[in-house]
Design a protein around this motif. Structure first.
Motif, PDB file in Angstrom:
ATOM      1  N   GLU A   6       0.842  -1.212   0.000  1.00 50.08           N
ATOM      2  CA  GLU A   6       0.000   0.000   0.000  1.00 50.08           C
ATOM      3  C   GLU A   6       0.874   1.257   0.000  1.00 50.08           C
ATOM      4  OE1 GLU A   6      -4.038  -0.775   2.362  1.00 50.08           O
ATOM      5  OE2 GLU A   6      -2.251  -1.208   3.565  1.00 50.08           O
ATOM      6  N   PHE A   7       1.969   1.217   0.737  1.00 52.28           N
ATOM      7  CA  PHE A   7       2.872   2.367   0.813  1.00 52.28           C
ATOM      8  C   PHE A   7       3.450   2.692  -0.564  1.00 52.28           C
ATOM      9  CE2 PHE A   7       7.363   3.711   1.077  1.00 52.28           C
ATOM     10  CZ  PHE A   7       7.186   4.986   1.604  1.00 52.28           C
ATOM     11  N   LEU A   8       3.984   1.679  -1.246  1.00 52.87           N
ATOM     12  CA  LEU A   8       4.578   1.903  -2.572  1.00 52.87           C
ATOM     13  C   LEU A   8       3.537   2.378  -3.576  1.00 52.87           C
ATOM     14  CD1 LEU A   8       7.138  -1.036  -3.022  1.00 52.87           C
ATOM     15  CD2 LEU A   8       7.628   1.350  -2.489  1.00 52.87           C
ATOM     16  N   ASN A   9       2.345   1.824  -3.472  1.00 50.38           N
ATOM     17  CA  ASN A   9       1.262   2.243  -4.366  1.00 50.38           C
ATOM     18  C   ASN A   9       0.934   3.722  -4.180  1.00 50.38           C
ATOM     19  OD1 ASN A   9       0.183   0.620  -6.295  1.00 50.38           O
ATOM     20  ND2 ASN A   9      -1.763   0.388  -5.244  1.00 50.38           N
ATOM     21  N   GLU A  10       0.794   4.100  -2.913  1.00 48.23           N
ATOM     22  CA  GLU A  10       0.442   5.493  -2.580  1.00 48.23           C
ATOM     23  C   GLU A  10       1.504   6.466  -3.081  1.00 48.23           C
ATOM     24  OE1 GLU A  10      -2.117   8.098  -1.422  1.00 48.23           O
ATOM     25  OE2 GLU A  10      -2.478   6.331  -0.158  1.00 48.23           O
ATOM     26  N   ILE A  11       2.771   6.201  -2.742  1.00 49.43           N
ATOM     27  CA  ILE A  11       3.820   7.178  -3.107  1.00 49.43           C
ATOM     28  C   ILE A  11       4.077   7.191  -4.615  1.00 49.43           C
ATOM     29  CG2 ILE A  11       4.873   7.102  -0.817  1.00 49.43           C
ATOM     30  CD1 ILE A  11       7.262   5.556  -2.138  1.00 49.43           C
ATOM     31  N   SER A  12       3.826   6.063  -5.264  1.00 47.81           N
ATOM     32  CA  SER A  12       3.996   6.003  -6.718  1.00 47.81           C
ATOM     33  C   SER A  12       2.924   6.852  -7.415  1.00 47.81           C
ATOM     34  CB  SER A  12       3.912   4.545  -7.171  1.00 47.81           C
ATOM     35  OG  SER A  12       4.003   4.459  -8.555  1.00 47.81           O
ATOM     36  N   LEU A  13       1.677   6.700  -6.977  1.00 50.42           N
ATOM     37  CA  LEU A  13       0.572   7.468  -7.559  1.00 50.42           C
ATOM     38  C   LEU A  13       0.740   8.970  -7.327  1.00 50.42           C
ATOM     39  CD1 LEU A  13      -2.498   5.260  -6.546  1.00 50.42           C
ATOM     40  CD2 LEU A  13      -1.757   5.766  -8.872  1.00 50.42           C
ATOM     41  N   ALA A  20      14.501   3.965  -8.182  1.00 49.23           N
ATOM     42  CA  ALA A  20      14.350   2.929  -7.161  1.00 49.23           C
ATOM     43  C   ALA A  20      15.220   1.733  -7.538  1.00 49.23           C
ATOM     44  CB  ALA A  20      12.890   2.498  -7.050  1.00 49.23           C
ATOM     45  N   SER A  21      15.732   1.061  -6.518  1.00 46.77           N
ATOM     46  CA  SER A  21      16.529  -0.137  -6.785  1.00 46.77           C
ATOM     47  C   SER A  21      15.698  -1.366  -6.436  1.00 46.77           C
ATOM     48  CB  SER A  21      17.810  -0.123  -5.934  1.00 46.77           C
ATOM     49  OG  SER A  21      17.503  -0.308  -4.572  1.00 46.77           O
ATOM     50  N   ASP A  22      15.669  -2.334  -7.336  1.00 46.81           N
ATOM     51  CA  ASP A  22      14.980  -3.620  -7.092  1.00 46.81           C
ATOM     52  C   ASP A  22      13.589  -3.425  -6.493  1.00 46.81           C
ATOM     53  OD1 ASP A  22      17.243  -5.251  -7.895  1.00 46.81           O
ATOM     54  OD2 ASP A  22      18.200  -4.585  -6.062  1.00 46.81           O
ATOM     55  N   ILE A  23      12.801  -2.563  -7.108  1.00 48.45           N
ATOM     56  CA  ILE A  23      11.512  -2.195  -6.497  1.00 48.45           C
ATOM     57  C   ILE A  23      10.532  -3.365  -6.432  1.00 48.45           C
ATOM     58  CG2 ILE A  23      10.331  -1.314  -8.585  1.00 48.45           C
ATOM     59  CD1 ILE A  23       9.512   1.097  -6.565  1.00 48.45           C
ATOM     60  N   GLU A  24      10.658  -4.329  -7.340  1.00 53.85           N
ATOM     61  CA  GLU A  24       9.750  -5.486  -7.282  1.00 53.85           C
ATOM     62  C   GLU A  24      10.044  -6.337  -6.042  1.00 53.85           C
ATOM     63  OE1 GLU A  24       9.984  -7.421 -11.087  1.00 53.85           O
ATOM     64  OE2 GLU A  24       9.080  -5.695 -12.094  1.00 53.85           O
ATOM     65  N   ASP A  25      11.346  -6.500  -5.732  1.00 56.83           N
ATOM     66  CA  ASP A  25      11.719  -7.243  -4.515  1.00 56.83           C
ATOM     67  C   ASP A  25      11.310  -6.469  -3.262  1.00 56.83           C
ATOM     68  OD1 ASP A  25      12.765  -9.224  -6.046  1.00 56.83           O
ATOM     69  OD2 ASP A  25      14.873  -8.745  -5.704  1.00 56.83           O
ATOM     70  N   ASP A  27       8.788  -4.453  -3.071  1.00 57.44           N
ATOM     71  CA  ASP A  27       7.334  -4.584  -3.002  1.00 57.44           C
ATOM     72  C   ASP A  27       6.940  -5.888  -2.305  1.00 57.44           C
ATOM     73  OD1 ASP A  27       4.622  -4.028  -3.498  1.00 57.44           O
ATOM     74  OD2 ASP A  27       4.663  -5.115  -5.400  1.00 57.44           O
ATOM     75  N   LYS A  28       7.616  -6.977  -2.693  1.00 55.70           N
ATOM     76  CA  LYS A  28       7.344  -8.273  -2.038  1.00 55.70           C
ATOM     77  C   LYS A  28       7.611  -8.191  -0.537  1.00 55.70           C
ATOM     78  CE  LYS A  28       8.563 -11.071  -6.050  1.00 55.70           C
ATOM     79  NZ  LYS A  28       9.696 -11.750  -6.675  1.00 55.70           N
ATOM     80  N   LEU A  29       8.746  -7.573  -0.184  1.00 58.04           N
ATOM     81  CA  LEU A  29       9.138  -7.458   1.225  1.00 58.04           C
ATOM     82  C   LEU A  29       8.131  -6.615   2.007  1.00 58.04           C
ATOM     83  CD1 LEU A  29      11.472  -8.045   3.311  1.00 58.04           C
ATOM     84  CD2 LEU A  29      12.387  -5.806   2.691  1.00 58.04           C
ATOM     85  N   MET A  30       7.753  -5.458   1.444  1.00 60.46           N
ATOM     86  CA  MET A  30       6.860  -4.540   2.167  1.00 60.46           C
ATOM     87  C   MET A  30       5.423  -5.037   2.229  1.00 60.46           C
ATOM     88  SD  MET A  30       8.230  -0.732   1.133  1.00 60.46           S
ATOM     89  CE  MET A  30       7.750   0.141   2.621  1.00 60.46           C
ATOM     90  N   SER A  31       5.057  -5.932   1.316  1.00 60.96           N
ATOM     91  CA  SER A  31       3.695  -6.482   1.376  1.00 60.96           C
ATOM     92  C   SER A  31       3.624  -7.642   2.376  1.00 60.96           C
ATOM     93  CB  SER A  31       3.234  -6.947  -0.006  1.00 60.96           C
ATOM     94  OG  SER A  31       4.096  -7.937  -0.513  1.00 60.96           O
ATOM     95  N   LYS A  32       4.816  -8.181   2.736  1.00 65.04           N
ATOM     96  CA  LYS A  32       4.861  -9.302   3.693  1.00 65.04           C
ATOM     97  C   LYS A  32       5.036  -8.832   5.133  1.00 65.04           C
ATOM     98  CE  LYS A  32       7.258 -12.508   0.807  1.00 65.04           C
ATOM     99  NZ  LYS A  32       8.640 -12.944   0.654  1.00 65.04           N
ATOM    100  N   LYS A  33       5.859  -7.765   5.321  1.00 63.06           N
ATOM    101  CA  LYS A  33       6.143  -7.330   6.700  1.00 63.06           C
ATOM    102  C   LYS A  33       6.336  -5.817   6.762  1.00 63.06           C
ATOM    103  CE  LYS A  33      11.186  -7.494   6.855  1.00 63.06           C
ATOM    104  NZ  LYS A  33      12.318  -7.717   7.722  1.00 63.06           N
ATOM    105  N   LYS A  34       6.243  -5.289   7.987  1.00 62.49           N
ATOM    106  CA  LYS A  34       6.479  -3.861   8.209  1.00 62.49           C
ATOM    107  C   LYS A  34       7.983  -3.653   8.351  1.00 62.49           C
ATOM    108  CE  LYS A  34       2.088  -3.189   8.179  1.00 62.49           C
ATOM    109  NZ  LYS A  34       1.508  -2.780   6.898  1.00 62.49           N
TER     110      LYS A  34
END
Length: 317
Positions: A6-13, A20-25, A27-34
């Motif tokens: 949600e954080f990446l979505n918000e700041i991207s929009l 950004a470096s390795d933003i897909e990785d 994204d996986k990390l931030m969607s799994k844990k804080k």
């Protein structure tokens, strides 16, 4: 691109993401844990101005989505001076002046994050002042190459213009990289955020973490916000637009936002307010005189965030 986080979505929009470096990785990390993420702030003045507002809003969005923001005050690095985006060396301040500045700036951060919950305020003087230079060179020196440092804009642009870059400033990148390494180990900090002029410094920290701990860390930089004439945001002909009301009264602060260029209104609503994106989309359809309504919303909301509701209402009246 739609992110799981949600954080990446918000700041991207909202237009916060420039590099950004390795933003897909990430994204996986931030969607799994804080996660813990940090932004560093200079201590060269006793107040921040609106040039720091992008970073302050990022800290706020981190906390909004349950992550752990770290405000890193550069009590140690300010003694050296960051060459990024500068044509000449910064004025070197004394340690007492820097400490005094940090104490005054603290109150500004309280408007954006809660240090009694997940947020932390840390001063890098704590560890940088204890470094033994020989040990530091032996531990960090072999992991950062001069060849790479010379490719980063903070160094390259100064040298291309044949402007002096002191050895003191050249060390700044090493110290910032070491900060990221330290915070990664001590606070499990996986992400550094900063302005686009910090890209090289942040990548050096990522490399250092990988080579030292064999771990992946991440970077996000935001565009440097400029006025419509191309000048750096935060400074005007009348002086800096300070966040501290002791240095600039609430009415003048409000009026700055009320009088910005029409073409900047929607961009600034996204970056500097928490008005929902859907509402901003509706405001973006306003034309000519109607754009004044969007400017009023912008001025009120930014003043409310930076100075409080009472100040915003007084300025509006």
């Amino acid at each position: 691109m739609k992110y799981k986080s949600e954080f990446l979505n918000e700041i991207s929009l909202r237009g916060f993401v420039y590099q950004a470096s390795d933003i897909e990785d990430l994204d996986k990390l931030m969607s799994k844990k804080k996660i813990s993420a940090y932004i560093g702030f200079d201590s060269t003045s006793d107040s921040l101005h609106i040039g720091s507002l992008v970073q302050l809003m990022l800290l706020n969005w981190l906390e909004t989505y349950g992550h752990k923001p770290i405000v890193l005050m550069g009590g140690g690095t300010t003694l050296v001076g960051d060459p990024s985006g500068k044509d000449s060396s910064r004025k070197i301040l004394k340690h007492k002046e820097i400490e005094k500045n940090i104490k005054k700036i603290e109150s500004t951060f309280l408007k954006f994050v809660n240090f009694k919950k997940n947020a932390k305020l840390i001063n890098n003087y704590q560890w940088l002042s204890k470094i033994n230079y020989i040990d530091f060179l032996r531990e960090i020196g072999p992991k950062i190459t001069i060849n790479r440092m010379l490719t980063f804009d903070s160094v390259k642009l100064r040298l291309d213009r044949e402007q002096p870059l002191s050895f003191l400033e050249f060390n700044y990148m090493l110290l910032q990289a070491y900060d990221f390494l330290y915070l990664n180990k001590k606070y499990d900090c996986d992400l550094q955020l900063g302005g686009s002029d910090q890209w090289g410094n942040i990548l050096s920290g990522i490399d250092l973490i990988r080579k030292t701990y064999n771990k992946k860390a991440f970077a996000i930089t935001s565009p440097l916000i400029t006025n419509n004439d191309g000048s750096k945001m935060g400074k005007t002909a009348d002086g800096a637009i300070w966040l501290d009301e002791a240095k600039l009264d609430n009415y003048k602060f409000y009026q700055f936002w009320r009088n910005i260029n029409d073409s900047d209104v929607i961009k600034f609503l996204k970056l500097f307010t928490k008005v929902p994106i859907e509402e901003i989309k509706k405001l973006s359809k306003l034309k000519n005189q109607e754009i004044n309504e969007a400017k009023k919303i912008l001025a009120f909301e930014v003043t409310n965030i930076c100075r409080g509701k009472k100040a915003a209402n007084e300025a509006l009246e």
